[in-house]
Design an enzyme around this catalytic site. Structure first.
Site, mmCIF file in Angstrom:
data_model
loop_
_atom_site.group_PDB
_atom_site.id
_atom_site.type_symbol
_atom_site.label_atom_id
_atom_site.label_comp_id
_atom_site.label_asym_id
_atom_site.label_seq_id
_atom_site.Cartn_x
_atom_site.Cartn_y
_atom_site.Cartn_z
ATOM 1 N N GLU A 88 0.849 -1.190 0.000
ATOM 2 C CA GLU A 88 0.000 0.000 0.000
ATOM 3 C C GLU A 88 0.886 1.242 0.000
ATOM 4 O OE1 GLU A 88 -3.230 0.542 -0.123
ATOM 5 O OE2 GLU A 88 -4.189 -1.376 0.384
ATOM 6 N N HIS A 126 -3.311 -2.685 -8.467
ATOM 7 C CA HIS A 126 -4.560 -3.310 -8.041
ATOM 8 C C HIS A 126 -5.600 -3.258 -9.163
ATOM 9 C CE1 HIS A 126 -7.621 -3.725 -4.476
ATOM 10 N NE2 HIS A 126 -7.504 -4.822 -5.172
ATOM 11 N N ASP A 136 -6.900 2.054 -8.263
ATOM 12 C CA ASP A 136 -5.587 2.328 -7.673
ATOM 13 C C ASP A 136 -4.498 1.468 -8.310
ATOM 14 O OD1 ASP A 136 -6.806 0.097 -6.158
ATOM 15 O OD2 ASP A 136 -5.112 0.284 -4.793
HETATM 16 ZN ZN LIG Z 1 -5.964 -1.392 -3.686
#
Ligand SMILES: [Zn+2]
Length: 224
Positions: A88, A126, A136
């Site tokens: 992330e 993603h 994203d």
């Molecule tokens: Zn994601």
């Protein structure tokens, strides 16, 4: 239930893919909470969280299955959580990615690919594996910078015209995209390879040249 007859012929289960995310939140503190708590929308996690300032947090052991990918697929990989490391990036979804954060990501990717023996081309976003649900890490993510450091796929700048009969949608599928919803897959491709957000999701001549360059067999000379 079984008689235990141990064999030495085994190794650790390993990731073969790295999936990059943008948190689409406002701060590392908020994301650390989301990735470590019971959310109303279901529990989520990732192996790593990388701050805008380059600070790196690890939340899940690399040998464990983090819950970052959800439904979707990439090529023949249908259980992406089982097959991948999730990273992330602290990013609100609309801001560019600061160079210090990208530099830290490159160091992490280098370390992961080296230690876990993950092919360097196997780095995706993603949205690439879940094009109908996700956008994203956004169209602002610097995929070209990653490619210049050897990560992910990127077409060469010298792009010739694809041969007659070239099927760009098939090439999109060969690259790894699920094309059940082809406009969604094309929009994900546009975000990743052209930095374009939105659009109707149809392939044009430049897309065909990019897809041809990306899917041409390795070592094949450009056609004249
Ligand atoms: Zn994601």
């Amino acid at each position: 239930m079984a008689r235990w007859v141990p064999s030495e012929n085994h190794g650790p289960r390993q990731a073969i893919l790295i999936v990059l995310h943008a948190t689409e939140q406002d701060s590392v503190a908020e994301s650390l909470d989301t990735l470590r708590s019971r959310n109303s929308g279901g529990r989520v996690s990732a192996h790593y969280l990388l701050g805008k300032d380059g600070d790196l947090y690890q939340l899940v052991d690399e040998e464990r299955r983090a819950w970052h990918a959800g439904a979707g697929r990439w090529g023949t990989i249908t259980d992406v959580n089982s097959a991948s490391i999730g990273i992330e990036l602290d990013n609100d979804g609309v801001a560019p990615f600061p160079p210090v954060q990208v530099a830290a990501l490159l160091r992490l990717l280098d370390d992961l690919c080296e230690r876990l023996d993950i092919p360097r081309t196997q780095v995706i976003g993603h949205a690439d594996m879940a094009p109908t649900r996700k956008v994203d890490p956004s169209h602002l993510f610097p995929w070209r910078t990653l490619a210049e450091a050897g990560f992910g796929s990127w077409p060469s700048d010298a792009r010739d015209e694809p041969p007659p009969g070239f099927d760009p949608l098939l090439a999109l599928r060969l690259l790894g995209y699920a094309t059940d919803d082809s406009p969604a897959a094309v929009r994900a491709f546009h975000r990743h390879f052209r930095g374009i957000d939105g659009g109707v999701g149809t392939l044009d001549a430049e897309d065909a040249r990019i897809l041809h360059a990306l899917t041409r067999p390795r070592g094949e000379a450009p056609s004249l």
